[in-house]
Design an enzyme around this catalytic site. Structure first.
Site, PDB file in Angstrom:
ATOM      1  N   HIS A 116       0.830  -1.209   0.000  1.00 49.45           N
ATOM      2  CA  HIS A 116       0.000   0.000   0.000  1.00 49.45           C
ATOM      3  C   HIS A 116       0.862   1.254   0.000  1.00 49.45           C
ATOM      4  O   HIS A 116       1.835   1.342   0.740  1.00 49.45           O
ATOM      5  CB  HIS A 116      -0.898  -0.023   1.235  1.00 49.45           C
ATOM      6  CG  HIS A 116      -1.934   1.036   1.268  1.00 49.45           C
ATOM      7  ND1 HIS A 116      -1.904   2.070   2.167  1.00 49.45           N
ATOM      8  CD2 HIS A 116      -3.042   1.224   0.511  1.00 49.45           C
ATOM      9  CE1 HIS A 116      -2.958   2.851   1.981  1.00 49.45           C
ATOM     10  NE2 HIS A 116      -3.661   2.366   0.971  1.00 49.45           N
ATOM     11  N   SER A 140      -6.590  -1.461  -5.564  1.00 47.04           N
ATOM     12  CA  SER A 140      -6.682  -1.943  -4.186  1.00 47.04           C
ATOM     13  C   SER A 140      -7.564  -3.185  -4.161  1.00 47.04           C
ATOM     14  O   SER A 140      -8.161  -3.557  -5.171  1.00 47.04           O
ATOM     15  CB  SER A 140      -7.227  -0.864  -3.245  1.00 47.04           C
ATOM     16  OG  SER A 140      -8.545  -0.495  -3.598  1.00 47.04           O
ATOM     17  N   MET A 175      -8.783  11.197  -5.121  1.00 54.37           N
ATOM     18  CA  MET A 175     -10.072  10.638  -4.702  1.00 54.37           C
ATOM     19  C   MET A 175     -10.096   9.124  -4.849  1.00 54.37           C
ATOM     20  O   MET A 175      -9.409   8.545  -5.689  1.00 54.37           O
ATOM     21  CB  MET A 175     -11.209  11.207  -5.535  1.00 54.37           C
ATOM     22  CG  MET A 175     -11.293  10.677  -6.949  1.00 54.37           C
ATOM     23  SD  MET A 175     -12.880  11.015  -7.737  1.00 54.37           S
ATOM     24  CE  MET A 175     -12.913   9.685  -8.970  1.00 54.37           C
ATOM     25  N   ALA A 176     -10.914   8.493  -4.016  1.00 52.74           N
ATOM     26  CA  ALA A 176     -11.238   7.086  -4.196  1.00 52.74           C
ATOM     27  C   ALA A 176     -12.419   7.021  -5.159  1.00 52.74           C
ATOM     28  O   ALA A 176     -13.200   7.975  -5.274  1.00 52.74           O
ATOM     29  CB  ALA A 176     -11.636   6.461  -2.867  1.00 52.74           C
ATOM     30  N   GLY A 306      -7.501  20.698  -3.589  1.00 53.87           N
ATOM     31  CA  GLY A 306      -6.296  20.814  -2.776  1.00 53.87           C
ATOM     32  C   GLY A 306      -6.251  22.063  -1.917  1.00 53.87           C
ATOM     33  O   GLY A 306      -5.454  22.149  -0.983  1.00 53.87           O
TER      34      GLY A 306
END
Length: 350
Positions: A116, A140, A175-176, A306
């Site tokens: 990770h 992931s 972002m996920a 950001g």
């Protein structure tokens, strides 16, 4: 508990070294996690140290890996992380990408066999600070149910991009592709807080608000988020030759095995397109125009990606330091590594 940047980073680094990671890689990992915590991205900060320590101690992260890099063309390459620290591998691969993009205008670097790598916005920001534009994809383990499905297939599969401006601002988007990253669930658990019922579902597919009952996460915007998950998995998994989709190893099942994750950095030099000066000028104009936009009721400002993270960082230090949950602080200060804590079948157990 409020900590200075130096104290928090030092505690995390020391814990990783104690678990067996070499000092250089522990320092890089601690730096990126501190970068996350100070910006309010607590899901990818100190809350992760216990898990990393467990996997390092059990051999699931190679403590002293042999990184290799092979240029496959003037603008491409493959970086093998030897199942070592994902933070160190992703950073070193971005260093290679920056060097290649400056030389040849563009770089596409695939990364294989890593653990990770945390907040991938850190790595795209590295490129932006060198007056380059970057995007990064990272796969992931299966956590999200696709529309119409009953079992998780793709992971949170994050996307990040970053770009410089003509001033001291940097646009960083991270972002996920799920409504929330899994680390957000962990963060809420550690704080004893509930989650919105739009984040996740239980074993029957019903929305949950108790983070301890989560069985699967939900993709953003339904089918659109699902498509983005697939895109990330193609770029960072199938293209790099590592396990993909439902075959990606679990973060929590067996900490004695390497995870063999993939990541992809794409970096471009604006000078090869519109020109750096024009690009940065227009990026600044974009940020200014967004900030100046009339706001809807209940909003104080339109922020560029950001911007709020930098504000949270400034506010944290003005308030006396980075806020860390007491239980995490106690763990970082302790001699405990928690062997066997993660040897269980439930991928979502803490």
């Amino acid at each position: 508990m409020k900590l200075s940047r130096e104290e928090l980073k030092g505690l995390m680094k020391n814990k990783l070294v104690k678990a067996g990671l070499n000092e250089k890689h522990a320092d890089i990992a601690a730096e990126v996690m501190t970068w996350s915590d100070e910006r309010g991205y607590h899901s990818h900060g100190a809350v992760r140290v216990e898990y990393y320590s467990e996997r390092i101690a059990k051999g699931g992260i190679t403590a002293n890996p042999h990184f290799t890099f092979k240029e496959t063309g003037p603008c491409s390459g493959m970086f093998d992380g030897d199942n070592g620290c994902g933070y160190a591998a992703a950073k070193e691969a971005m260093d290679k990408a920056i060097e290649m993009a400056k030389k040849n205008g563009i770089a596409v670097i695939g990364i294989s066999n890593i653990s990770h790598s945390g907040s991938i916005g850190y790595y795209t920001e590295m490129a932006a600070k060198e007056d380059l534009v970057a995007i990064s994809f990272c796969q992931s383990d299966p956590m999200a149910v696709p529309p119409g499905g009953t079992e998780p297939y793709y992971g949170t599969n994050p996307i990040s991009f970053a770009a410089p401006t003509a001033d001291d601002r940097t646009v960083v988007f991270d972002m996920a592709t799920t409504v929330q990253a899994w680390g957000k669930i962990l963060d809420k658990r550690s704080r004893g807080e509930s989650i919105p019922d739009t984040w996740a579902v239980d074993e029957k597919g019903n929305p949950v608000t108790d983070p301890n009952k989560v069985n699967a996460l939900l993709p953003i915007a339904g089918a659109k988020g699902y498509g983005l998950m697939m895109m990330v998995d193609i770029f960072s998994g199938i293209l790099t030759g590592v396990p993909f989709g439902k075959h990606v190893s679990s973060m929590y099942h067996d900490c004695s095995k390497g995870r063999e994750l993939g990541q992809m950095h794409i970096v471009m030099d604006p000078n090869r397109f519109v020109g750096l000066e024009t690009f940065k000028k227009n990026m600044s104009a974009t940020c200014d125009e967004l900030n100046a936009m009339p706001t809807a009721e209940g909003y104080d400002k339109v922020y560029y990606p950001g911007e709020r993270a930098v504000m949270r960082k400034k506010k944290a230090y003005e308030a006396g330091g980075i806020e860390i949950v007491d239980s995490i602080y106690k763990y970082l200060k302790s001699d405990d590594i928690h062997y066997n804590r993660y040897d269980h079948k439930n991928r979502f157990a803490e």
